[in-house]
Every structure is written in C-alpha cells, then in structure tokens.
Design a protein around this motif. Structure first.
Motif, PDB file in Angstrom:
ATOM      1  N   PHE A 221      25.109  96.481  38.234  1.00  0.00           N
ATOM      2  CA  PHE A 221      26.079  96.403  37.152  1.00  0.00           C
ATOM      3  C   PHE A 221      25.650  97.290  35.989  1.00  0.00           C
ATOM      4  N   ASP A 222      26.623  97.709  35.205  1.00  0.00           N
ATOM      5  CA  ASP A 222      26.354  98.584  34.062  1.00  0.00           C
ATOM      6  C   ASP A 222      25.633  97.841  32.946  1.00  0.00           C
ATOM      7  N   CYS A 223      25.950  96.577  32.767  1.00  0.00           N
ATOM      8  CA  CYS A 223      25.285  95.769  31.744  1.00  0.00           C
ATOM      9  C   CYS A 223      25.239  94.319  32.213  1.00  0.00           C
ATOM     10  N   HIS A 224      24.344  93.566  31.633  1.00  0.00           N
ATOM     11  CA  HIS A 224      24.129  92.206  32.122  1.00  0.00           C
ATOM     12  C   HIS A 224      23.594  91.334  30.997  1.00  0.00           C
ATOM     13  N   ALA A 225      23.739  90.005  31.202  1.00  0.00           N
ATOM     14  CA  ALA A 225      23.263  89.054  30.187  1.00  0.00           C
ATOM     15  C   ALA A 225      22.962  87.720  30.850  1.00  0.00           C
ATOM     16  N   TRP A 226      21.921  87.067  30.347  1.00  0.00           N
ATOM     17  CA  TRP A 226      21.566  85.695  30.751  1.00  0.00           C
ATOM     18  C   TRP A 226      21.507  84.851  29.479  1.00  0.00           C
ATOM     19  N   ILE A 227      22.335  83.799  29.401  1.00  0.00           N
ATOM     20  CA  ILE A 227      22.399  82.961  28.203  1.00  0.00           C
ATOM     21  C   ILE A 227      22.349  81.488  28.611  1.00  0.00           C
ATOM     22  N   THR A 228      21.399  80.749  28.043  1.00  0.00           N
ATOM     23  CA  THR A 228      21.334  79.301  28.234  1.00  0.00           C
ATOM     24  C   THR A 228      22.203  78.645  27.167  1.00  0.00           C
ATOM     25  N   VAL A 229      23.209  77.906  27.592  1.00  0.00           N
ATOM     26  CA  VAL A 229      24.207  77.358  26.666  1.00  0.00           C
ATOM     27  C   VAL A 229      23.815  75.968  26.203  1.00  0.00           C
ATOM     28  N   SER A 230      23.508  75.078  27.134  1.00  0.00           N
ATOM     29  CA  SER A 230      23.125  73.694  26.864  1.00  0.00           C
ATOM     30  C   SER A 230      24.271  72.895  26.242  1.00  0.00           C
ATOM     31  N   GLU A 231      23.959  71.646  25.819  1.00  0.00           N
ATOM     32  CA  GLU A 231      25.008  70.729  25.364  1.00  0.00           C
ATOM     33  C   GLU A 231      25.629  71.139  24.043  1.00  0.00           C
ATOM     34  N   SER A 232      24.807  71.684  23.156  1.00  0.00           N
ATOM     35  CA  SER A 232      25.286  72.028  21.826  1.00  0.00           C
ATOM     36  C   SER A 232      25.122  73.521  21.599  1.00  0.00           C
ATOM     37  N   TYR A 233      26.167  74.150  21.145  1.00  0.00           N
ATOM     38  CA  TYR A 233      26.081  75.570  20.831  1.00  0.00           C
ATOM     39  C   TYR A 233      27.067  75.885  19.710  1.00  0.00           C
ATOM     40  N   ASP A 234      26.764  76.927  18.972  1.00  0.00           N
ATOM     41  CA  ASP A 234      27.646  77.426  17.931  1.00  0.00           C
ATOM     42  C   ASP A 234      28.392  78.633  18.493  1.00  0.00           C
ATOM     43  N   LYS A 235      29.692  78.650  18.353  1.00  0.00           N
ATOM     44  CA  LYS A 235      30.493  79.705  18.966  1.00  0.00           C
ATOM     45  C   LYS A 235      30.072  81.105  18.490  1.00  0.00           C
ATOM     46  N   LYS A 236      29.886  81.268  17.184  1.00  0.00           N
ATOM     47  CA  LYS A 236      29.492  82.574  16.653  1.00  0.00           C
ATOM     48  C   LYS A 236      28.101  82.966  17.143  1.00  0.00           C
ATOM     49  N   GLU A 237      27.205  81.977  17.175  1.00  0.00           N
ATOM     50  CA  GLU A 237      25.848  82.268  17.643  1.00  0.00           C
ATOM     51  C   GLU A 237      25.859  82.675  19.108  1.00  0.00           C
ATOM     52  N   LEU A 238      26.742  82.070  19.874  1.00  0.00           N
ATOM     53  CA  LEU A 238      26.879  82.424  21.290  1.00  0.00           C
ATOM     54  C   LEU A 238      27.317  83.881  21.428  1.00  0.00           C
ATOM     55  N   LEU A 239      28.279  84.299  20.635  1.00  0.00           N
ATOM     56  CA  LEU A 239      28.759  85.680  20.687  1.00  0.00           C
ATOM     57  C   LEU A 239      27.676  86.654  20.230  1.00  0.00           C
ATOM     58  N   ARG A 240      26.913  86.263  19.202  1.00  0.00           N
ATOM     59  CA  ARG A 240      25.820  87.122  18.739  1.00  0.00           C
ATOM     60  C   ARG A 240      24.757  87.295  19.837  1.00  0.00           C
ATOM     61  N   THR A 241      24.440  86.188  20.518  1.00  0.00           N
ATOM     62  CA  THR A 241      23.461  86.258  21.615  1.00  0.00           C
ATOM     63  C   THR A 241      23.959  87.173  22.723  1.00  0.00           C
ATOM     64  N   LEU A 242      25.244  87.098  23.001  1.00  0.00           N
ATOM     65  CA  LEU A 242      25.834  87.965  24.016  1.00  0.00           C
ATOM     66  C   LEU A 242      25.691  89.429  23.618  1.00  0.00           C
ATOM     67  N   MET A 243      25.906  89.728  22.323  1.00  0.00           N
ATOM     68  CA  MET A 243      25.752  91.094  21.826  1.00  0.00           C
ATOM     69  C   MET A 243      24.299  91.556  21.927  1.00  0.00           C
ATOM     70  N   GLU A 244      23.370  90.673  21.621  1.00  0.00           N
ATOM     71  CA  GLU A 244      21.955  91.026  21.729  1.00  0.00           C
ATOM     72  C   GLU A 244      21.588  91.367  23.167  1.00  0.00           C
ATOM     73  N   ASN A 245      22.106  90.597  24.123  1.00  0.00           N
ATOM     74  CA  ASN A 245      21.835  90.877  25.529  1.00  0.00           C
ATOM     75  C   ASN A 245      22.403  92.228  25.953  1.00  0.00           C
TER      76      ASN A 245
END
Length: 902
Positions: A221-245
């Motif tokens: 794949f051209d790009c990839h990401a691994w993110i552990t979400v768990s029970e509690s997450y902040d939507k904006k923080e999730l998007l930021r983590t995706l950008m970091e990956n």
C-alpha cells in the motif's frame, strides 16, 4: 456494583407509585422521594465498579466498595418491603365468597397494619439513602460524574500490548484466518473502499491476528496506519493520530492560530486530500462503539484505489454499522481448536525446557488446564507463562488446576485475564447486566434453551416494558445484543438460523460467579463442596439432593431458584414454600427424579415462572390455583397429562402454558378467560367455543379434531386470532382448509399434519410465512408452484407421503431465501431436478427414505451455499455412494457435514 440493584428498585417503585397510590396514603410522597434520590444516585454508579477495580489506592478502593455495598443493601430492603406488602394484600384475595363480610373487615385491618409497617420502614430507608448519598463525595463520585464515560484509566498491566510485538513463530493457530484476511486486503479486483471487521470476545487474539496481517500487507500500500482506539477516544485526537501515521504535517497545513470550531472539518479535509490518489490500509484496533464509523468514514474516502480498513472489535453491531456506507467483510474469530491450544500451551510453558514438549507425567493436568481455557489464547498464554516459572512437578500443576478460580482472582500473573474479560461486562447498560449475570445461575458447560432463559428474565423483572413490543420480544433483543457483544455463544440454532440454545465461555462464567457473589445476585449451593451463601442472596442454584438444609427463615429473601440435582428429597416433607414465600422463579427442569410438588405451593404468591419440565411429576397440587401472578407454567416432558379446570381457570395472568407433544390439554368452561399467548397442544372436545376467546394467542397447536363441525369452529377461531404467529394442526380426518377465510397476516410458521389433496387458496396470502411443514397430505399437484409464491420462506419440510407425484422440479429463480429443505418419506418420488439458479441460499438439504429415488440429484452441484447434506437413498446394494454420486458431492467444496442414514 449496585447499579443493577438500584435500577431494579427504581423500576419497582415507579409502578408502585402509579398503581398502589390508594393503598399507600400518607407514604406516597416518601416513596416518591426515595425514587428521586435513587435516580440521582444512579448517575454515579455506572463507573463505580470500574473505579473500584482500577483504583490503585487500596484505602479509596475499599471505601468505594463499602459505599456501594451500603447502597445495594438499601435497594434490597426496598425490594423486600414492596414484595412483603404485596404478599399480605394478595393473600386477602384468595378466600371464597361465603366469608365475604369477614374478609372485608380483616382486609381493612391488615391494610392499616401493613400501611403503618411500610411507612415506618420507608421512613428509615429514606434517611439511610440520604446519608449514603452525602458520603459519596468522600470517594470522588462528584468528580467521577463529570468525567466522560470510560475515561478511568486502568493501573494494571495489560498483556494485550505484547501481542503487537509478537514474532510470527510465536503465534499458533491463526494461519488460515491470517491468509483469508490477507486475501481480502490485497484483492485488486475490488477497487472500492472495503472494511474488514474481526469480531470476537476479549482475549481471543484479534489484535495478534490483525498485527500479523498488517505486517504481511503493509508494503503493498502507498500509506498505512495502526491506531489503538479502545473504549474512550476523542474524535479530534483520533484524526490527529491518523495524520501522524500518514506523516501529514499539521502545522504546515493548519497553523495553530487558525484552529477553532471547524478544526474537525479541517482535519478531515486534509486527510481526504492526502488520500485522494493513494491506496491505503488502516488498522483500528479495539473499537467499542458503533458511532466510531461515523467519526472516521468521511476522512477515509472511497477513492476507488483499493482503500482497506481493518477494525477489531468485540461487538458485531460495530462491524455491521460500517455497512451503512462501505463494503464489509465480517470475520468471526473462533477459539483455538484443541490441538492448536495444546501446541500454544506447550510452546509457552516449556519453551526453554524439554524441547518445547510436555513431559509425560504432566500431560494429565496440562490437558485439564488447557481444557479449562476453552481455546482462549489470552488465558493459555498467561497460565502457561505462569507455569513456566514453576517447578515442573505434578504437585505444582495439580495445585494450579485445583485452585484456578482463586488464582484468576488473586495471582498477579493471572488477574489481567479477568480484568480484560470484565471490560465487556462493565460496558453493559444496567438492564443488560442483570440478564448477563443470570447465565451464572446455570451449571458449567450447560447449553441453555433461549426460550427458557428469556421467560426467566421476564419473570424476574429484568425486561423494561415498551408499548410497541411484548416483553418477550424485548428480551429476545437483549439476548441478541449480548450475543453481538461476544459475551454469549450460540450453541444451537433453529431452522430459521436463529439462536435456540446458548452458553458462555468458562472463564467468563468464572468472572460472572465472582460478580454474583459480590452483588448478592445469586449463589450456587452444593453442601458437599462446603459452599455457602449470604443471607442477602437473591437467587439460588441448588446442587443438593435435599432442600431441608436451606429451609430456614434467614434465607427468605430469595427470588429465584433453579434446581439441578437427581434424587431430590420429596418437597412435601420440607417447609419450602413457607421459607421462600417471595419466590418469582422456580425451575425444577434439572431435577428429573422429582415426583411431587409441595401441596402448599399456592403460598408462593409472587411466583411468575414455574417449570417441572422433564420431571416425573404426574399431577399438579390443587393449591396451584392460588398462584394469581403465575405467567409461565412449563409442563413439557413431564408426566402431567391433564390439567383440571379448577386448577388454572383463576390464573388470569398466565401467558405461557407448555405441554408435552402428544399429551394434550382439554379445554374447559372458563378457559377463555385466560390471556394465553402460547398453547401447545390442545385437544378439541366439548368446550371448543372457549377457544374463540383466546384472541391474544401467538402460538397455537391443535390435535384430536374429529368432526367437520369441530374443524369449522376452529377455523372461525383462527380467523379471529390476529396476533397468531405459529399454527400446528394434527388430525387424522379429512378437513376442508378453505374454511379459513382470513388467515392471520403475521403467521410465520405453519404445520399441517392431516388428510389433504389440494393446498388451500389462502396459502399464498401468507407473505410473512418463514416455515411450512406438511405431513401425510397426499397432495396430487406439484406444490412447488404454490410454495414459490411465499417470498419469505426459509424452511420447507415435505414428509410422510405428503406428495403423491413422481417428480419435483426446482426451476431457475425458485426459492431465493430458502435455507432448509427436507424431503422425507415421499415414497413415489423418483426424480428430483435442481436447476442452476434455484435455491441459491440453501444451507441444509435432507433427502431421507424416498425409496424410489436411487441416485444423488445432479443439481446438488449448483447449491453453492450448501453446508449440510443428509442422505438415505442408497438402499439398494447395486447403488453405492461412489462413482458419479461421489463426484457430484465433491463439487460442493463448502460442504461441512454429510450424514448417511443407511
């Protein structure tokens, strides 16, 4: 921990306030005050149990537990006061009219005394509740309420993190799962965005599998990401983590000074712009909430470049919710098979010794320990890891095996297993926690009939009423939700593919048993192993031959009792009913040797569920007529052959009356006053007119029709049963089915066992019919032309000479939803044709004892979804299940079972 008890207390107080206001003058407002206090306290309780478990400060943890314990005891007291009060009032209704005047005076006196007693007790409880609420601030509940749900961070070691760093040679038993998922992800023939959901209970190895798949495909794949979400997450923080990956520079694209209320939209826009020409793969590990997909679906755009998203979750609902806007593969991860479980155990327990193999002297206890894990990799790895530190002696292995339940609770190496499994329990709403804890009432490895469990839930008061649905329908939805959360395993399905029997994993049961004890929810009583239980225990599972040991007033709080024992001491010799006068559920279904019920069983005023299923009980006591709250009476499989009019005519709340097939029940004068919803199998006799009054029936089975007049009356009755969902008719006489002019529109299941030459015209009106079974009818015309007009037909059974023709032809396009087809004892059938495109969803085909059908129908090769094939057609020695027949069967690669009934 008290959320379930407080929830039930509030649920009982509300109807008491609305229905019993006239009986509670002077204390009505005080009951209302307690209800209000409890409702305000409930908001603190959702995370109280989780907070106590995760609290590293032992003093604060013990304080939280003490606070919750006090609140639960008050909730129990309220439940006891309400039930005691209703018990006294209810018994005043049970006397004959001869002493009406005396009864009226006595009732007034008792009402006054009961009102005085309950007023005094409620005043005390009101004070207690307020004091307990005031103490809540000492244990941080004020700050807890302000936190987002699930934000309490665990302080214990989480072994799941290690699975991310596992090497391929350390992993056992996931090879086929891994290869299947890899195939879905790298498949370039499907350019649209695809979601692969890996679903399974906690500890099953979802993260391990996802990581092994990720490592194999990431370079494609051209790009990839691994993110552990768990029970509690902040939507904006999730998007930021995706950008970091993805290594998107946020500062370059969105300077800090420009971030504000539209930051979420800005983040999504940036990610979409980055991905518009790329083939990407993203792993979201440990997703809990169905809303998750709504939070990320717009960022991960469908660019027709083969974008792939993998979600690991405990909830099937999370996986299904992705289908709203994406193509989805759902992979249900299963426990390890026994040989793979053994291989994993040996690899971890003897990794540095004995060449990774188990010494012969340890094989016995090693095998038992692996069996206890039931294929759960998390448990196998943790227990094997602990044993790897022990002396390799039989004594060490035996000690761990014999004390495994205690070790899971107290050993630092193993407590993480229980905590990981318990996360799913903590995530349940309070109304589901009660239902789930009830699984602990059944013995280990017990396959529980879903209908039995659901009726017990209803009788216990666990089901919240709804104007749109019956309590049973709501309870069925509760069970499906528990199954979808991977907390309940389906052990048997019916012919519609719906759950028929279920159970839970042994380690989940261990967790439940501990919760049951903590919450005083229930206990198992088995004196031979030294078991005991608290006086506040609300439910008992009896594993003793005698009930005399528990016939003690101090156990009078018990509401439910399930009995699983042989050679049960005769209940007539005990003070059973006097002791357990508050019982709501009494199930003798696990006591097959029971011969008699107590003569004074009518004293159980609150009893809603009574089962003597599969016992040796022959006759019901006359006092059963006093059970005015009884809703379910299960006599299936018992020796009861007749119920007298005087026994049940006064049971006005009876909804489910279940007899053994063939035993039959004769109608009687006054029977129609019951509000039954299920009635199997009634024998039609003189009082057939009573059947007309049972307009609320959902299920009806009729047998023993003798005359045309009886059938005519039955048809009139059926025409008026607008809620009927299931109908079974057994008769040896020829009848005219066209007498039914208006068949129930919601009918889903129909069984006709009768003389019948032609199908009635109204059959094609049954557009909701899912199951049709016809026996002994000798139909002259090909019935398939009629059956194909039933669009929702899932199960079709033709048996016992129901068709007189020689050929059945399933043409292209026929039966698009049929999953189960049985053709049994059709003695003239010699040709069965299945065209390509017919029966596309068929999973089970049974062809048995059709003596003139000598070969396997070639059309079977077209049934691409067939999973089970049952055949008994090779009855002639010259025709063997080999050659061309074998070749045909080999063309069905997904076939799982072939049964030869020769």
């Amino acid at each position: 921990m008290a959320e379930t008890a407080v929830g039930l207390a509030v649920d009982q107080l509300i109807p008491m306030l609305t229905q019993e206001a006239s009986l509670l003058r002077g204390i009505h407002s005080q009951v209302g005050d307690i209800k209000d206090e409890f409702q305000s306290i409930r908001c603190f309780l959702r995370d109280a149990d989780r907070k106590a478990e995760s609290e590293s400060d032992h003093t604060r943890r013990d304080g939280v537990k003490a606070w919750v314990e006090q609140l639960r005891e008050v909730a129990f007291q309220i439940e006891d006061v309400i039930d005691e009060y209703m018990f006294h009032l209810g018994h005043l209704h049970d006397h004959g009219c001869f002493f009406y005047f005396i009864r009226k005076i006595t009732r007034s006196i008792i009402k006054l005394k009961a009102r005085h007693d309950i007023a005094s007790e409620i005043q005390d409880m009101k004070t207690n509740v307020r004091e307990i609420k005031e103490r809540s601030s000492r244990y941080g509940f004020d700050s807890l309420h302000d936190q987002q749900e699930g934000n309490i961070k665990p302080t214990w070691h989480d072994p799941r993190k290690a699975s991310i760093f596992m090497k391929e040679d350390q992993v056992v038993g996931i090879e086929s799962d891994r290869d299947k998922l890899v195939g879905w992800l790298v498949d370039k023939s499907s350019p649209q965005r695809t979601v692969v959901s890996v679903v399974g209970m906690g500890g099953l190895g979802k993260t391990t599998l996802a990581k092994q798949v990720y490592d194999r495909v990431v370079t494609q794949f051209d790009c990839h990401a691994w993110i552990t979400v768990s029970e509690s997450y902040d939507k904006k923080e999730l998007l930021r983590t995706l950008m970091e990956n993805f290594r998107i520079n946020m500062e370059t694209n969105i300077p800090a000074r420009n971030r504000g209320v539209n930051e979420e939209i800005q983040l999504i826009t940036m990610i979409r712009e980055y991905l518009k020409d790329k083939r990407y793969v993203v792993i979201f590990d440990d997703v809990w909430k169905i809303e998750f997909w709504s939070d990320i679906e717009h960022a991960l755009l469908d660019n027709n470049k083969g974008g792939r998203i993998v979600i690991t979750t405990r909830s099937l609902d999370v996986a299904n919710f992705c289908k709203t806007s994406s193509y989805v593969h759902v992979h249900m991860l299963q426990p390890l098979p026994s040989e793979k479980a053994w291989q994993l155990f040996c690899k971890r327990a003897f990794h540095f010794e004995f060449g990774g193999s188990c010494p012969p002297e340890l094989e016995n206890y090693s095998g038992k320990i692996v069996e206890r894990c039931k294929g759960l990799p998390l448990a196998i790895v943790a227990i094997a890891g602990l044993l790897s530190t022990k002396e390799k002696t039989v004594d060490e292995w035996r000690k761990l095996h014999d004390n495994l339940s205690l070790e899971l609770e107290s050993n630092p190496h193993l407590t993480s297993i229980s905590r990981i499994l318990a996360l799913s329990y903590y995530d349940l709403p309070y109304y589901l926690k009660n239902c789930y804890l009830y699984f602990g009432m059944y013995p280990e490895d017990y396959s529980i009939k879903c209908s039995r469990l659901i009726r017990q839930w209803v009788s216990e008061g666990f089901i919240t009423s709804n104007r749109e649905k019956t309590l049973k329908e709501i309870a069925q939805e509760y069970l499906i939700e528990l199954i979808n959360r991977s907390l309940v395993q389906v052990s048997e399905v019916n012919r519609f593919g719906k759950p028929k029997a279920c159970g839970i994993h042994d380690l989940l049961r261990e967790m439940i048993l501990r919760k049951m004890e903590d919450l005083r929810f229930g206990s198992h009583y088995f004196p031979s192993d030294g078991s005991s239980f608290s006086e506040l225990t609300r439910r008992l599972t009896i594993r003793s031959r005698s009930l005399i040991h528990i016939s003690n007033k101090k156990y009078c709080h018990v509401r439910g009792m399930l009995i699983f024992t042989r050679n049960l001491t005769d209940l007539c010799e005990t003070t059973f009913c006097a002791t357990f006068k508050l019982l709501k559920v009494l199930d003798f279904g696990g006591a097959p040797d029971l011969k008699h019920l107590p003569e004074d069983i009518g004293a159980l005023f609150h009893l809603k569920y009574l089962s003597v299923a599969y016992t040796m009980v022959k006759e019901l006591p006359s006092s059963i007529r006093k059970l005015q709250n009884l809703e379910t009476l299960n006599l299936k499989g018992s020796w009861v052959r007749e119920v007298k009019s005087r026994q049940i005519s006064r049971l006005h709340k009876l909804r489910h009356l279940v007899f053994s097939e063939g035993a039959g029940l004769r109608l009687f004068k006054g029977f129609g006053c019951l509000v039954l919803q299920k009635l199997y199998d009634v024998k039609i006799r003189d009082d057939i007119e009573e059947l007309k009054k049972l307009t609320q029936l959902r299920k009806l089975g009729i047998t023993g029709l003798r005359t045309a007049h009886e059938w005519s009356v039955v048809c009139d009755c059926i025409n008026g049963m607008r809620h009927l969902q299931s109908l079974r008719v057994f008769t040896l006489e020829y009848v005219d089915l066209n007498s039914i002019s208006a068949p129930p529109e919601f009918l889903q299941s129909l069984l006709l066992n009768m003389e019948l030459r032609k199908l009635p015209e109204w059959i094609i009106k049954l557009q909701n019919l899912a199951k049709f079974e016809i026996r002994g009818s000798r139909l002259e015309d090909d019935p398939l032309e009629v059956f194909q007009n039933l669009p929702n037909l899932v199960v079709l059974i033709m048996a016992c000479g129901s068709y007189d023709g020689e050929k059945l032809h399933f043409k292209h396009g026929m039966f698009q939803k049929l999953k189960h087809l049985e053709l049994n004892n059709l003695d003239k059938l010699n040709s069965l044709v299945i065209e390509e495109g017919a029966l596309p969803t068929l999973e089970h085909l049974s062809i048995c004892f059709c003596d003139n059908l000598k070969t396997v129908p070639g059309g079977i090769r077209h049934l691409r979804n067939l999973k089970r094939l049952t055949l008994s057609i090779w009855l002639n020695d010259s025709v063997k299940p080999e050659g061309e027949d074998y070749h045909i069967v080999r063309h069905v690669p997904q076939l799982q079972f072939i049964d030869d009934l020769i």
